[in-house]
Enzyme design. Sequence first.
Site, mmCIF file in Angstrom:
data_model
loop_
_atom_site.group_PDB
_atom_site.id
_atom_site.type_symbol
_atom_site.label_atom_id
_atom_site.label_comp_id
_atom_site.label_asym_id
_atom_site.label_seq_id
_atom_site.Cartn_x
_atom_site.Cartn_y
_atom_site.Cartn_z
ATOM 1 N N HIS A 1 -10.325 -13.478 -5.965
ATOM 2 C CA HIS A 1 -9.996 -14.507 -4.979
ATOM 3 C C HIS A 1 -10.917 -14.345 -3.784
ATOM 4 O O HIS A 1 -10.988 -13.282 -3.185
ATOM 5 C CB HIS A 1 -8.531 -14.367 -4.531
ATOM 6 C CG HIS A 1 -7.569 -14.995 -5.487
ATOM 7 N ND1 HIS A 1 -6.419 -15.637 -5.077
ATOM 8 C CD2 HIS A 1 -7.594 -15.115 -6.838
ATOM 9 C CE1 HIS A 1 -5.785 -16.104 -6.134
ATOM 10 N NE2 HIS A 1 -6.468 -15.785 -7.218
ATOM 11 N N TYR B 1 -0.320 -18.566 2.911
ATOM 12 C CA TYR B 1 0.599 -17.943 3.863
ATOM 13 C C TYR B 1 0.972 -19.019 4.882
ATOM 14 O O TYR B 1 0.087 -19.541 5.569
ATOM 15 C CB TYR B 1 -0.068 -16.774 4.597
ATOM 16 C CG TYR B 1 -0.332 -15.556 3.734
ATOM 17 C CD1 TYR B 1 -1.438 -15.494 2.886
ATOM 18 C CD2 TYR B 1 0.521 -14.461 3.774
ATOM 19 C CE1 TYR B 1 -1.679 -14.373 2.098
ATOM 20 C CE2 TYR B 1 0.288 -13.325 2.993
ATOM 21 C CZ TYR B 1 -0.809 -13.294 2.167
ATOM 22 O OH TYR B 1 -1.044 -12.174 1.391
ATOM 23 N N PRO C 1 5.163 -6.426 3.404
ATOM 24 C CA PRO C 1 4.246 -6.915 2.371
ATOM 25 C C PRO C 1 3.285 -8.025 2.824
ATOM 26 O O PRO C 1 2.390 -8.405 2.081
ATOM 27 C CB PRO C 1 5.184 -7.425 1.276
ATOM 28 C CG PRO C 1 6.497 -7.644 1.930
ATOM 29 C CD PRO C 1 6.583 -6.725 3.089
ATOM 30 N N LYS D 1 -0.864 -4.726 1.497
ATOM 31 C CA LYS D 1 -1.540 -3.430 1.621
ATOM 32 C C LYS D 1 -0.879 -2.263 0.891
ATOM 33 O O LYS D 1 -1.522 -1.237 0.657
ATOM 34 C CB LYS D 1 -1.644 -3.042 3.119
ATOM 35 C CG LYS D 1 -2.641 -3.858 3.879
ATOM 36 C CD LYS D 1 -4.064 -3.428 3.556
ATOM 37 C CE LYS D 1 -5.090 -4.444 3.977
ATOM 38 N NZ LYS D 1 -5.775 -5.125 2.891
ATOM 39 N N TYR E 1 -7.862 -7.816 5.606
ATOM 40 C CA TYR E 1 -7.196 -8.261 4.376
ATOM 41 C C TYR E 1 -7.982 -7.799 3.148
ATOM 42 O O TYR E 1 -7.395 -7.259 2.201
ATOM 43 C CB TYR E 1 -7.057 -9.787 4.369
ATOM 44 C CG TYR E 1 -6.118 -10.293 3.285
ATOM 45 C CD1 TYR E 1 -4.778 -10.530 3.571
ATOM 46 C CD2 TYR E 1 -6.559 -10.516 1.986
ATOM 47 C CE1 TYR E 1 -3.902 -10.976 2.584
ATOM 48 C CE2 TYR E 1 -5.698 -10.962 0.994
ATOM 49 C CZ TYR E 1 -4.373 -11.191 1.304
ATOM 50 O OH TYR E 1 -3.507 -11.622 0.324
HETATM 51 P P1 RFL Z 1 6.369 3.376 -6.325
HETATM 52 O O1 RFL Z 1 5.679 2.286 -7.063
HETATM 53 O O2 RFL Z 1 7.639 3.106 -5.651
HETATM 54 O O3 RFL Z 1 6.569 4.564 -7.370
HETATM 55 C C1 RFL Z 1 7.368 5.690 -7.077
HETATM 56 C C2 RFL Z 1 7.861 6.250 -8.404
HETATM 57 O O4 RFL Z 1 8.586 7.453 -8.170
HETATM 58 C C3 RFL Z 1 9.719 7.467 -9.000
HETATM 59 N N1 RFL Z 1 10.677 8.425 -8.429
HETATM 60 C C4 RFL Z 1 10.973 9.623 -8.998
HETATM 61 N N2 RFL Z 1 10.547 10.231 -10.136
HETATM 62 C C5 RFL Z 1 11.053 11.459 -10.434
HETATM 63 N N3 RFL Z 1 11.989 12.102 -9.653
HETATM 64 C C6 RFL Z 1 12.460 11.525 -8.523
HETATM 65 N N4 RFL Z 1 13.366 12.159 -7.777
HETATM 66 C C7 RFL Z 1 11.940 10.235 -8.140
HETATM 67 N N5 RFL Z 1 12.173 9.389 -7.093
HETATM 68 C C8 RFL Z 1 11.396 8.311 -7.292
HETATM 69 C C9 RFL Z 1 10.182 6.013 -8.991
HETATM 70 O O5 RFL Z 1 11.028 5.705 -10.096
HETATM 71 C C10 RFL Z 1 8.852 5.298 -9.061
HETATM 72 O O6 RFL Z 1 8.433 5.075 -10.406
HETATM 73 O O7 RFL Z 1 5.403 4.040 -5.240
HETATM 74 P P2 RFL Z 1 3.795 4.180 -5.173
HETATM 75 O O8 RFL Z 1 3.238 4.731 -6.459
HETATM 76 O O9 RFL Z 1 3.534 4.894 -3.909
HETATM 77 O O10 RFL Z 1 3.244 2.695 -5.098
HETATM 78 C C11 RFL Z 1 3.510 1.906 -3.960
HETATM 79 C C12 RFL Z 1 3.612 0.429 -4.336
HETATM 80 O O11 RFL Z 1 4.516 0.290 -5.419
HETATM 81 C C13 RFL Z 1 4.066 -0.453 -3.142
HETATM 82 O O12 RFL Z 1 3.472 -0.013 -1.943
HETATM 83 C C14 RFL Z 1 3.674 -1.925 -3.347
HETATM 84 O O13 RFL Z 1 4.381 -2.480 -4.425
HETATM 85 C C15 RFL Z 1 3.965 -2.724 -2.072
HETATM 86 N N6 RFL Z 1 3.745 -4.162 -2.226
HETATM 87 C C16 RFL Z 1 2.474 -4.709 -2.192
HETATM 88 N N7 RFL Z 1 1.388 -3.912 -2.039
HETATM 89 C C17 RFL Z 1 0.130 -4.432 -2.097
HETATM 90 O O14 RFL Z 1 -0.843 -3.683 -1.959
HETATM 91 N N8 RFL Z 1 -0.101 -5.787 -2.291
HETATM 92 C C18 RFL Z 1 0.927 -6.652 -2.457
HETATM 93 O O15 RFL Z 1 0.673 -7.815 -2.701
HETATM 94 C C19 RFL Z 1 2.272 -6.132 -2.375
HETATM 95 N N9 RFL Z 1 3.322 -6.934 -2.557
HETATM 96 C C20 RFL Z 1 4.831 -4.999 -2.457
HETATM 97 C C21 RFL Z 1 4.585 -6.394 -2.621
HETATM 98 C C22 RFL Z 1 6.122 -4.489 -2.546
HETATM 99 C C23 RFL Z 1 7.163 -5.337 -2.802
HETATM 100 N N10 RFL Z 1 8.449 -4.750 -2.897
HETATM 101 C C24 RFL Z 1 9.307 -4.925 -3.988
HETATM 102 C C25 RFL Z 1 8.802 -3.683 -1.984
HETATM 103 C C26 RFL Z 1 5.614 -7.249 -2.873
HETATM 104 C C27 RFL Z 1 6.893 -6.732 -2.964
HETATM 105 C C28 RFL Z 1 7.961 -7.733 -3.239
HETATM 106 C C1 PHB Z 2 2.350 -11.107 -4.597
HETATM 107 O O1 PHB Z 2 1.604 -11.800 -5.317
HETATM 108 O O2 PHB Z 2 3.393 -10.606 -5.032
HETATM 109 C C2 PHB Z 2 2.006 -10.894 -3.170
HETATM 110 C C3 PHB Z 2 0.780 -11.357 -2.702
HETATM 111 C C4 PHB Z 2 0.459 -11.170 -1.354
HETATM 112 C C5 PHB Z 2 1.350 -10.526 -0.509
HETATM 113 C C6 PHB Z 2 2.557 -10.053 -0.996
HETATM 114 C C7 PHB Z 2 2.895 -10.238 -2.332
HETATM 115 O O3 PHB Z 2 1.027 -10.377 0.807
#
Ligand code: RFL
Ligand code: PHB
Length: 403
Positions: A76, A205, A297, A301, A389
């Site tokens: 993108h 956005y 989010p 990042k 970004y």
């Molecule tokens: P995770 O993915 O939460 O993984 C942590 C893992 O640890 C396990 N765990 C354990 N395992 C063993 N023993 C225990 N006691 C444990 N406790 C926990 C869990 O089951 C899990 O599998 O963390 P990690 O690896 O640091 O990754 C971080 C990302 O997942 C998170 O920052 C992103 O998803 C945030 N985020 C976004 N980030 C972006 O860079 N771009 C995006 O577009 C973006 N959109 C988002 C997002 C997060 C969202 N939510 C649901 C919070 C959109 C959403 C909706």
């Molecule tokens: C997504 O596609 O889930 C998404 C994209 C951009 C954001 C957050 C979530 O800032």
Amino acid sequence: MGHPTRTRVGIVGAGPAGLLLARLLHLTGIDCVILERRDRTYVERRQRAGILEQSTVDALRSAGAADRLEREGTPHDGVELRFARRSLRLDFPSLTGGRRVWLYAQTELVKDLIALQQKEGPPLLFEARALAVEGNDGDRPLIRYAHAGREHTLVCDWVVGCDGYHGVTRHGMPEGVLRTYERGHPYSWFGILADAPPAYEELIYAHSERGFALASMRSAHVSRLYLQVPNGTDPEQWSDERVWNELDARLATRGGRRLHRGPITSKAVLPMRSSVTEPMAHGRIFLAGDAAHIVPPTGAKGLNLAAADAMVLGRAFAHLGATGSTELLDAYSDTCLRRVWRAEHFSNLMTSMLHLSPDQSEFDTRLQLSQLERLATSPHAAAELAANYAGLPVGGDAGGGGA
Ligand code: RFL
Ligand code: PHB
């Protein structure tokens, strides 16, 4: 698989941070084990991020984990901002000297890393819950974990907590060693997945008098959309029709197109948090990804920070293996925190520029519109947003924020 009892690097958590770190260690011949509390299906289906920075893609490529991403992911070159019924496109390559982002769902990235891990190692135990990380002041930290109804001990040289915000690694650190800086937000995101082709090619956005909305996508047939809602909102109170009407109202421009509607296959409300724990290491224990920091989010990042931590740590362990020096491991926390605070600032800025707070005054709204207007009229302001970004190279001047 039997129960591992000894390893060089014990990794708690198989999210993007733990999986990528394990892959990098495996490629440099450093022995490690990952413990994951959930089962494989759960980990692979958890709906989350969608946007990867170029440096995250580069890291996956050098880890041999980008084949499918390069086939199925979509570059993108910009995003659209909507406000006051107008539309402003920010073109990343021209504003940043050639940088862009990739749309590739976190679910797919996690599947790719797990598939590689299953083929080549290192050992990963699903449904293995770390109960405690102990011995953090000595030189043999250990992880106590439960698997298949029994308790086991994994003795390590180093432990990396990649176990998310609620993980045990951070919470088990001795009193007074770490400090957490936090901020809550007075709104949540209501996220949906729909079997409907996106009506747009890039992410949108939107600032509106009804609150923030974001239009993203997962494929040519699946839309991913978000609405700002009050904290505590029950997604069951929102019929599909209400969701679509609200999205259309918030994303509307003068003479603009409406969204394509289709069956909504997932609805979830996600509270938002900003949080940083310092330092990101103590003795032989490290924190990476959401275990150390959470961003709202809006700046896309979180996943990218998790991948950046894994890269910095992967290099530091490789340096240790090659030279015997802990110099880069010692610098890990400082190296990462510069990037982390830059991302916190940017994510909070995007959030406050685009969301309506519950006590929003007309004055506050005028300030937001002025800031958005500035992006439309000042190439410097637009370039600053685009540089943040699209992200910075890992190992570059992470604190600078420049293109
Ligand atoms: P995770 O993915 O939460 O993984 C942590 C893992 O640890 C396990 N765990 C354990 N395992 C063993 N023993 C225990 N006691 C444990 N406790 C926990 C869990 O089951 C899990 O599998 O963390 P990690 O690896 O640091 O990754 C971080 C990302 O997942 C998170 O920052 C992103 O998803 C945030 N985020 C976004 N980030 C972006 O860079 N771009 C995006 O577009 C973006 N959109 C988002 C997002 C997060 C969202 N939510 C649901 C919070 C959109 C959403 C909706
Ligand atoms: C997504 O596609 O889930 C998404 C994209 C951009 C954001 C957050 C979530 O800032």
